[in-house]
Write a protein that holds these residues in place. Structure first.
Motif, PDB file in Angstrom:
ATOM      1  N   MET A  17       0.704  -1.346   0.083  1.00  0.00           N
ATOM      2  CA  MET A  17      -0.053  -0.070   0.037  1.00  0.00           C
ATOM      3  C   MET A  17       1.026   1.163  -0.015  1.00  0.00           C
ATOM      4  SD  MET A  17      -3.173  -1.074   2.198  1.00  0.00           S
ATOM      5  CE  MET A  17      -4.765  -0.087   1.280  1.00  0.00           C
ATOM      6  N   VAL A  18       1.891   1.350   0.721  1.00  0.00           N
ATOM      7  CA  VAL A  18       2.936   2.557   0.898  1.00  0.00           C
ATOM      8  C   VAL A  18       3.540   2.554  -0.663  1.00  0.00           C
ATOM      9  CG1 VAL A  18       5.006   3.194   1.673  1.00  0.00           C
ATOM     10  CG2 VAL A  18       3.033   2.643   3.218  1.00  0.00           C
ATOM     11  N   ALA A  19       4.086   1.331  -1.318  1.00  0.00           N
ATOM     12  CA  ALA A  19       4.738   1.655  -2.459  1.00  0.00           C
ATOM     13  C   ALA A  19       3.779   2.148  -3.720  1.00  0.00           C
ATOM     14  CB  ALA A  19       5.140   0.194  -2.819  1.00  0.00           C
ATOM     15  N   PHE A  20       2.610   1.274  -3.622  1.00  0.00           N
ATOM     16  CA  PHE A  20       1.747   1.824  -4.829  1.00  0.00           C
ATOM     17  C   PHE A  20       0.944   3.007  -4.390  1.00  0.00           C
ATOM     18  CE2 PHE A  20       2.499  -2.646  -6.108  1.00  0.00           C
ATOM     19  CZ  PHE A  20       2.294  -2.500  -7.278  1.00  0.00           C
ATOM     20  N   GLY A  21       0.955   3.333  -3.304  1.00  0.00           N
ATOM     21  CA  GLY A  21       0.426   4.736  -2.825  1.00  0.00           C
ATOM     22  C   GLY A  21       1.304   5.876  -3.457  1.00  0.00           C
ATOM     23  N   TRP A  22       2.620   5.639  -3.180  1.00  0.00           N
ATOM     24  CA  TRP A  22       3.679   6.309  -3.417  1.00  0.00           C
ATOM     25  C   TRP A  22       3.606   6.663  -5.102  1.00  0.00           C
ATOM     26  CZ3 TRP A  22       8.081   5.624  -6.394  1.00  0.00           C
ATOM     27  CH2 TRP A  22       8.872   6.758  -6.578  1.00  0.00           C
ATOM     28  N   MET A  23       3.695   5.241  -5.745  1.00  0.00           N
ATOM     29  CA  MET A  23       3.728   5.414  -7.179  1.00  0.00           C
ATOM     30  C   MET A  23       2.240   6.181  -7.794  1.00  0.00           C
ATOM     31  SD  MET A  23       5.255   1.892  -8.631  1.00  0.00           S
ATOM     32  CE  MET A  23       4.270   0.895  -7.845  1.00  0.00           C
ATOM     33  N   PHE A  54       1.503   9.438 -15.012  1.00  0.00           N
ATOM     34  CA  PHE A  54       0.642   8.888 -15.981  1.00  0.00           C
ATOM     35  C   PHE A  54      -0.762   8.277 -15.468  1.00  0.00           C
ATOM     36  CE2 PHE A  54       5.249   8.046 -17.083  1.00  0.00           C
ATOM     37  CZ  PHE A  54       5.408   9.019 -17.882  1.00  0.00           C
ATOM     38  N   TRP A  55      -1.985   8.623 -16.129  1.00  0.00           N
ATOM     39  CA  TRP A  55      -3.068   8.290 -15.788  1.00  0.00           C
ATOM     40  C   TRP A  55      -3.212   6.700 -15.755  1.00  0.00           C
ATOM     41  CZ3 TRP A  55      -6.471   5.681 -18.647  1.00  0.00           C
ATOM     42  CH2 TRP A  55      -6.336   5.824 -20.014  1.00  0.00           C
ATOM     43  N   THR A  56      -2.659   6.050 -16.696  1.00  0.00           N
ATOM     44  CA  THR A  56      -2.768   4.537 -16.723  1.00  0.00           C
ATOM     45  C   THR A  56      -2.091   3.896 -15.466  1.00  0.00           C
ATOM     46  OG1 THR A  56      -0.974   4.299 -18.290  1.00  0.00           O
ATOM     47  CG2 THR A  56      -2.895   4.411 -19.153  1.00  0.00           C
ATOM     48  N   MET A  57      -1.043   4.355 -14.991  1.00  0.00           N
ATOM     49  CA  MET A  57      -0.206   3.900 -13.853  1.00  0.00           C
ATOM     50  C   MET A  57      -1.356   4.171 -12.798  1.00  0.00           C
ATOM     51  SD  MET A  57       2.197   2.130 -14.712  1.00  0.00           S
ATOM     52  CE  MET A  57       3.403   2.130 -13.535  1.00  0.00           C
ATOM     53  N   ARG A  58      -1.633   5.269 -12.675  1.00  0.00           N
ATOM     54  CA  ARG A  58      -2.398   5.972 -11.430  1.00  0.00           C
ATOM     55  C   ARG A  58      -3.567   5.233 -11.204  1.00  0.00           C
ATOM     56  NH1 ARG A  58      -1.888  12.431 -11.288  1.00  0.00           N
ATOM     57  NH2 ARG A  58       0.375  12.408 -10.426  1.00  0.00           N
ATOM     58  N   ILE A  59      -4.235   4.700 -12.460  1.00  0.00           N
ATOM     59  CA  ILE A  59      -5.693   4.052 -12.262  1.00  0.00           C
ATOM     60  C   ILE A  59      -5.153   2.346 -11.661  1.00  0.00           C
ATOM     61  CG2 ILE A  59      -7.169   2.651 -13.442  1.00  0.00           C
ATOM     62  CD1 ILE A  59      -7.586   5.201 -15.178  1.00  0.00           C
ATOM     63  N   ALA A  60      -4.075   2.046 -12.334  1.00  0.00           N
ATOM     64  CA  ALA A  60      -3.468   0.522 -11.946  1.00  0.00           C
ATOM     65  C   ALA A  60      -2.972   0.636 -10.474  1.00  0.00           C
ATOM     66  CB  ALA A  60      -2.375   0.287 -12.709  1.00  0.00           C
ATOM     67  N   CYS A  61      -2.223   1.612 -10.031  1.00  0.00           N
ATOM     68  CA  CYS A  61      -2.235   1.416  -8.580  1.00  0.00           C
ATOM     69  C   CYS A  61      -3.208   1.675  -7.616  1.00  0.00           C
ATOM     70  CB  CYS A  61      -0.824   2.774  -8.411  1.00  0.00           C
ATOM     71  SG  CYS A  61       0.432   2.657  -9.039  1.00  0.00           S
ATOM     72  N   ALA A  62      -4.231   2.841  -8.204  1.00  0.00           N
ATOM     73  CA  ALA A  62      -5.548   2.695  -7.291  1.00  0.00           C
ATOM     74  C   ALA A  62      -6.226   1.295  -7.193  1.00  0.00           C
ATOM     75  CB  ALA A  62      -6.352   3.930  -7.897  1.00  0.00           C
ATOM     76  N   VAL A  63      -6.115   0.378  -8.150  1.00  0.00           N
ATOM     77  CA  VAL A  63      -6.934  -0.568  -8.332  1.00  0.00           C
ATOM     78  C   VAL A  63      -6.107  -1.752  -7.296  1.00  0.00           C
ATOM     79  CG1 VAL A  63      -7.507  -2.850  -9.663  1.00  0.00           C
ATOM     80  CG2 VAL A  63      -8.075  -0.313 -10.335  1.00  0.00           C
ATOM     81  N   THR A  64      -4.842  -1.511  -7.489  1.00  0.00           N
ATOM     82  CA  THR A  64      -3.973  -2.509  -6.472  1.00  0.00           C
ATOM     83  C   THR A  64      -4.270  -2.156  -5.167  1.00  0.00           C
ATOM     84  OG1 THR A  64      -2.280  -2.700  -8.492  1.00  0.00           O
ATOM     85  CG2 THR A  64      -1.496  -3.185  -5.945  1.00  0.00           C
TER      86      THR A  64
END
Length: 194
Positions: free
Chosen positions: A50-56, A62-72
């Motif tokens: 959660m910390v790693a993907f929250g930071w990313m 990039f919106w695609t990465m942000r969506i992927a991180c939010a879903v993760t």
């Protein structure tokens, strides 16, 4: 810290069939400790994810990465909630059971948790992993030739698939071990009832 369930069982002599109350209590404590250690490890791993993907999600523009991180993040939160729901609990109804039945029920609950890991653990994490691989692929093909872009995509897909396969394999192996323990416990009890 004393466990009231263990204290009650050790005071009862009449329901010890085969294994002594002390042995059943020891095994029950060992199982609970093992499950607690496993759960704490999972919570720590979930916090790290959660910390790693929250930071990313914040750092990568990039919106695609942000969506992927939010879903993760959502998938990880669901896994942590599922783990919390499946934790061993003291049950007042357990006081009516003998030590053997209680310990067997603990084993069965843990076996069922491990055997169903595909639905409650892998399932919620899969969408985030797929979207993350797609996001890496989407960005990679924008900044490098397709042949070169396949390497990071393959790395994400292969490492994710390997991690999921390992989780599934380890949990199924542990479930089989618990099945063997349950069968041995049942055989022990059946042999002392005859």
């Amino acid at each position: 810290m004393s466990d009231p369930f263990i204290t009650l069982w050790t005071a009862q002599e009449h329901d010890a069939r085969g294994l002594s109350h002390d042995e059943l209590a020891r095994r029950s404590r060992l199982l609970r400790r093992r499950v607690l250690r496993r759960d704490l490890t999972e919570y720590a791993a979930g916090l790290f994810v959660m910390v790693a993907f929250g930071w990313m999600a914040v750092a990568i523009p990039f919106w695609t990465m942000r969506i992927a991180c939010a879903v993760t993040l959502l998938g990880t939160a669901i896994v942590m909630w599922n783990l919390w729901r499946r934790r061993p609990r003291d049950d007042a109804a357990a006081l009516a059971q003998d030590a053997h039945a209680y310990y067997r029920n603990q084993l069965v609950a843990q076996r069922d948790t491990l055997a169903s890991v595909a639905s409650w653990y892998i399932g919620p994490t899969l969408p985030g992993m797929i979207l993350f691989a797609a996001a890496v692929g989407h960005k990679s093909v924008q900044v490098m030739p397709l042949a070169a872009a396949l390497a990071p995509i393959a790395l994400v897909v292969v490492s994710s698939a390997a991690a999921l396969w390992l989780v599934l394999w380890l949990n199924r192996r542990a479930a089989r071990t618990l099945d063997e323990q349950i069968a041995a416990l049942d055989a022990e009890r059946d042999s002392t009832e005859d």
